[in-house]
Design an enzyme around this catalytic site. Structure first.
Site, PDB file in Angstrom:
ATOM      1  N   GLN A  15       0.854  -1.193   0.000  1.00  0.00           N
ATOM      2  CA  GLN A  15       0.000   0.000   0.000  1.00  0.00           C
ATOM      3  C   GLN A  15       0.894   1.249   0.000  1.00  0.00           C
ATOM      4  O   GLN A  15       1.592   1.514   0.985  1.00  0.00           O
ATOM      5  CB  GLN A  15      -0.907  -0.001   1.221  1.00  0.00           C
ATOM      6  CG  GLN A  15      -1.677  -1.312   1.412  1.00  0.00           C
ATOM      7  CD  GLN A  15      -2.809  -1.499   0.427  1.00  0.00           C
ATOM      8  OE1 GLN A  15      -3.784  -0.751   0.417  1.00  0.00           O
ATOM      9  NE2 GLN A  15      -2.696  -2.527  -0.422  1.00  0.00           N
ATOM     10  N   GLY A  72     -11.981   1.681   4.911  1.00  0.00           N
ATOM     11  CA  GLY A  72     -11.017   0.961   4.088  1.00  0.00           C
ATOM     12  C   GLY A  72     -10.186   1.856   3.197  1.00  0.00           C
ATOM     13  O   GLY A  72     -10.409   3.069   3.088  1.00  0.00           O
ATOM     14  N   HIS A  73      -9.223   1.234   2.534  1.00  0.00           N
ATOM     15  CA  HIS A  73      -8.268   1.993   1.726  1.00  0.00           C
ATOM     16  C   HIS A  73      -8.934   2.669   0.525  1.00  0.00           C
ATOM     17  O   HIS A  73      -9.881   2.178  -0.056  1.00  0.00           O
ATOM     18  CB  HIS A  73      -7.092   1.118   1.280  1.00  0.00           C
ATOM     19  CG  HIS A  73      -7.457  -0.084   0.472  1.00  0.00           C
ATOM     20  ND1 HIS A  73      -6.572  -1.084   0.177  1.00  0.00           N
ATOM     21  CD2 HIS A  73      -8.624  -0.464  -0.091  1.00  0.00           C
ATOM     22  CE1 HIS A  73      -7.162  -2.008  -0.540  1.00  0.00           C
ATOM     23  NE2 HIS A  73      -8.409  -1.656  -0.724  1.00  0.00           N
ATOM     24  N   ASN A  74      -8.419   3.860   0.208  1.00  0.00           N
ATOM     25  CA  ASN A  74      -8.853   4.659  -0.946  1.00  0.00           C
ATOM     26  C   ASN A  74     -10.278   5.189  -0.836  1.00  0.00           C
ATOM     27  O   ASN A  74     -10.851   5.646  -1.819  1.00  0.00           O
ATOM     28  CB  ASN A  74      -8.703   3.875  -2.253  1.00  0.00           C
ATOM     29  CG  ASN A  74      -7.250   3.636  -2.601  1.00  0.00           C
ATOM     30  OD1 ASN A  74      -6.748   2.524  -2.441  1.00  0.00           O
ATOM     31  ND2 ASN A  74      -6.550   4.669  -3.046  1.00  0.00           N
TER      32      ASN A  74
END
Length: 358
Positions: free
Chosen positions: A218, A259-261
Site C-alpha cells: 500500500q 477501508g483503503h482509498n
C-alpha cells in the site's frame, strides 16, 4: 472543574463564540447574575451550572432543576411559571448554544496543560516541533515529522516518519499515526485511533498453493482535513496507490473501520461500529448511524442518511434517508415472518398467475 474557570453568566457568554446563534438574558431585578463554572443536565445541575432544554417532552424538569441558568427557546419561556429560580438564556437553538459553551470550558481546560516536552519522549532530531506543543510521556516521534503550534500529543502515542500534524490538534494517549499521514488543524483523535495502516489488499496466488494470497503493498497515505474528530479504536487504512481522504469537519465515532482509498466528504458523521469497504466515496453532510455497513467501490451522494444496521450494497445517487434493517420483534414472531419472506418470490408468482386467470 477547576475553580478558575468560573465566570458570571453574562461574562461567560461574551467569551463564547455565539456567531449565528443569537440569545438574550431574561432575569428579574431581584435575581443576581449566577456565577457559572460548568454545564450539567437539568436533573443534575446545581446553582453554579448552566443547562438547556431542547426537547419539549422534558419540560417538567424545569420545575425541579436547581440550575443557575437554563437555555430555552421562546416557546418554552412562554410556558414557564411567573417566577423561576434560574436565569433564562433565550435562544432558538439551545442545543447549539450549549455546544458552543462547552467549547469554552474544554478549550480553557486544554490551555491549562503545560506546553512542555516530557523527558521520556523519544524525538528524532529532524522533527520540526513548533512552539507551544505539549508532548506526553513515552511518545515516539520519528524522522521528518512536523507538528504545528498549540498541538497536544498524549502519552505513548507513536508518530511515524513523515507525518504532518496541524495547529491546535490534540491526540489522546496511545494514538498511532503510520508513515506520511497528514492531519489538519484543530483535530481531535481519541485513544487507540490508528491511521495509515495497510489496506486489506490481497491478490489470489495459486502459484503457492490453492487458495493462497499475495499481499499488495500500500503506497498511498491518509489525509485528514481540519476540525475532524476521530473516536476510540477507529481505524483508517492508507490508500493502495492513491490516498484515503477524510474531509473537513468529519466526525467519526468509536470502533469505525474505513477501508483503503475511501473518500469521506466534508461534515459527514458516522456513529459507532460503521464499516466502509475500500474505494467507496461518501458525499458531504451524510450521516451513517451505528453499525451501518457499506460495500466497496460505491458512491453516496451528498446529504444521504443511512439508518442503523443498514447494509448498503449499491450506490445511492439521490439525497434522503435509507433503511434496510428488519424491525425488531419477539423471536417466535420473527421466525414466522422470516419463513414467509423466504417464499415471497414464489408467492408473488402465484399471485401473478391468479391475476391472469381473472
Amino acid at each position: 472543574m477547576p475553580q478558575n474557570l468560573s465566570l458570571p453568566l453574562d461574562q461567560l457568554l461574551n467569551k463564547v463564540n455565539t456567531e449565528g446563534v443569537p440569545y438574550s438574558l431574561l432575569k428579574t431585578a431581584e435575581q443576581a447574575m449566577p456565577v457559572i463554572k460548568g454545564l450539567a443536565s437539568l436533573s443534575h445541575a446545581d446553582s453554579d451550572r448552566i443547562s438547556f432544554l431542547s426537547n419539549p417532552r422534558m419540560f417538567n424538569l424545569l420545575l425541579e432543576t436547581k440550575a443557575g441558568a437554563v437555555i430555552l427557546p421562546q416557546a418554552a419561556v412562554d410556558k414557564l411559571p411567573e417566577s423561576v429560580p434560574f436565569v433564562v438564556v433565550v435562544c432558538e437553538d439551545p442545543y447549539l448554544l450549549y455546544a458552543r459553551i462547552s467549547h469554552y470550558f474544554d478549550e480553557t481546560r486544554i490551555d491549562l496543560i503545560p506546553k512542555v516536552i516530557h523527558p521520556t519522549a523519544i524525538i528524532d532530531e529532524s522533527a520540526e516541533i513548533a512552539d507551544g506543543v505539549a508532548i506526553g510521556p513515552y511518545v515516539v516521534i520519528e524522522e521528518g515529522v512536523k507538528i504545528g503550534t498549540g498541538s497536544v500529543i498524549g502519552a505513548h502515542s507513536v508518530i511515524a516518519k513523515g507525518v504532518t500534524i496541524g495547529k491546535d490538534t490534540r491526540l489522546h494517549p496511545h494514538v498511532i499515526l503510520y508513515r506520511d499521514v497528514q492531519i489538519g488543524d484543530r483535530c481531535l483523535l481519541h485513544s487507540h485511533a490508528t491511521l495509515g495502516c495497510d489496506g486489506f489488499g490481497f491478490a489470489p496466488d495459486n502459484t503457492v498453493e490453492k487458495g493462497a494470497w499475495c499481499r499488495i503493498a500500500q503506497f498511498g497515505t491518509v489525509i485528514v482535513g481540519n476540525d475532524v474528530e476521530i473516536g476510540v479504536c477507529t481505524a483508517i487504512d492508507r490508500g493502495a496507490l492513491g490516498n484515503t481522504i477524510i474531509g473537513n469537519g468529519v466526525k467519526l465515532d468509536n470502533h469505525i473501520m474505513i477501508g483503503h482509498n475511501c473518500e469521506v466528504g466534508d461534515h459527514t458523521a458516522m456513529a459507532a461500529c460503521v464499516g466502509v469497504a475500500g474505494s467507496s466515496i461518501i458525499g458531504k453532510r451524510c450521516t451513517l448511524a451505528g453499525a451501518a455497513m457499506l460495500a466497496g467501490h460505491l458512491e453516496l451522494a451528498d446529504d444521504v442518511h443511512i439508518s442503523g444496521a443498514t447494509g448498503v450494497m449499491s450506490s445511492i445517487n439521490k439525497p434522503g434517508r435509507y433503511t434496510s434493517a428488519y424491525p425488531i420483534e419477539e423471536h417466535s414472531e420473527w421466525q414466522k415472518n422470516a419463513a414467509v419472506i423466504k417464499n415471497l418470490y414464489k408467492l408473488r408468482r402465484r399471485v401473478q398467475e391468479l391475476e391472469k386467470k381473472r
